[in-house]
Design a protein around this motif. Structure first.
Motif, PDB file in Angstrom:
ATOM      1  N   PRO A  58     -43.174 -69.683 -18.689  1.00  0.00           N
ATOM      2  CA  PRO A  58     -43.407 -70.750 -17.626  1.00  0.00           C
ATOM      3  C   PRO A  58     -42.753 -72.037 -17.602  1.00  0.00           C
ATOM      4  CG  PRO A  58     -45.543 -69.671 -18.258  1.00  0.00           C
ATOM      5  CD  PRO A  58     -44.450 -69.381 -19.280  1.00  0.00           C
ATOM      6  N   ARG A  59     -42.386 -72.599 -18.672  1.00  0.00           N
ATOM      7  CA  ARG A  59     -41.823 -73.613 -19.064  1.00  0.00           C
ATOM      8  C   ARG A  59     -40.384 -73.538 -18.679  1.00  0.00           C
ATOM      9  NH1 ARG A  59     -42.015 -78.701 -18.416  1.00  0.00           N
ATOM     10  NH2 ARG A  59     -40.772 -79.931 -19.866  1.00  0.00           N
ATOM     11  N   ILE A  60     -39.598 -72.633 -19.146  1.00  0.00           N
ATOM     12  CA  ILE A  60     -38.394 -72.051 -18.570  1.00  0.00           C
ATOM     13  C   ILE A  60     -38.236 -72.277 -17.151  1.00  0.00           C
ATOM     14  CG2 ILE A  60     -36.587 -70.477 -18.596  1.00  0.00           C
ATOM     15  CD1 ILE A  60     -37.271 -69.797 -21.694  1.00  0.00           C
ATOM     16  N   ARG A  61     -39.454 -71.588 -16.550  1.00  0.00           N
ATOM     17  CA  ARG A  61     -39.430 -71.449 -14.868  1.00  0.00           C
ATOM     18  C   ARG A  61     -39.475 -72.685 -14.174  1.00  0.00           C
ATOM     19  NH1 ARG A  61     -43.656 -67.735 -13.784  1.00  0.00           N
ATOM     20  NH2 ARG A  61     -44.957 -69.538 -14.060  1.00  0.00           N
ATOM     21  N   ASP A  62     -40.109 -73.796 -15.049  1.00  0.00           N
ATOM     22  CA  ASP A  62     -40.425 -74.872 -14.378  1.00  0.00           C
ATOM     23  C   ASP A  62     -39.157 -75.697 -14.628  1.00  0.00           C
ATOM     24  OD1 ASP A  62     -42.971 -74.580 -13.814  1.00  0.00           O
ATOM     25  OD2 ASP A  62     -43.977 -75.615 -15.418  1.00  0.00           O
TER      26      ASP A  62
END
Length: 69
Positions: A64-68
């Protein structure tokens, strides 16, 4: 329909800096605690739990952090 707050807490859709930091710290503390208490528990069970937390941190914290970003 919005997911329940507990599902959103465990499996975040967005993971901002503070949430990412707190999740990483608590996961690392839990893994360190399991690794330190390995001699108290069944070693095989302890390693399975550690791998479970590593997989959780990969899929539900890092992605999720990479997607953000």
């Amino acid at each position: 329909m919005k997911p329940p707050w507990l599902v959103e807490l465990i499996f975040p859709h967005n993971c901002h800096r503070l949430a990412y930091f707190l999740r990483v710290v608590t996961t690392n503390i839990t893994i360190a605690f399991l690794y330190a208490n390995n001699w108290l528990m069944n070693p095989r069970l302890c390693y399975y739990l550690i791998m479970l937390f590593v997989i959780y941190s990969l899929f539900f914290i890092a992605l999720p952090r990479i997607r953000d970003i």
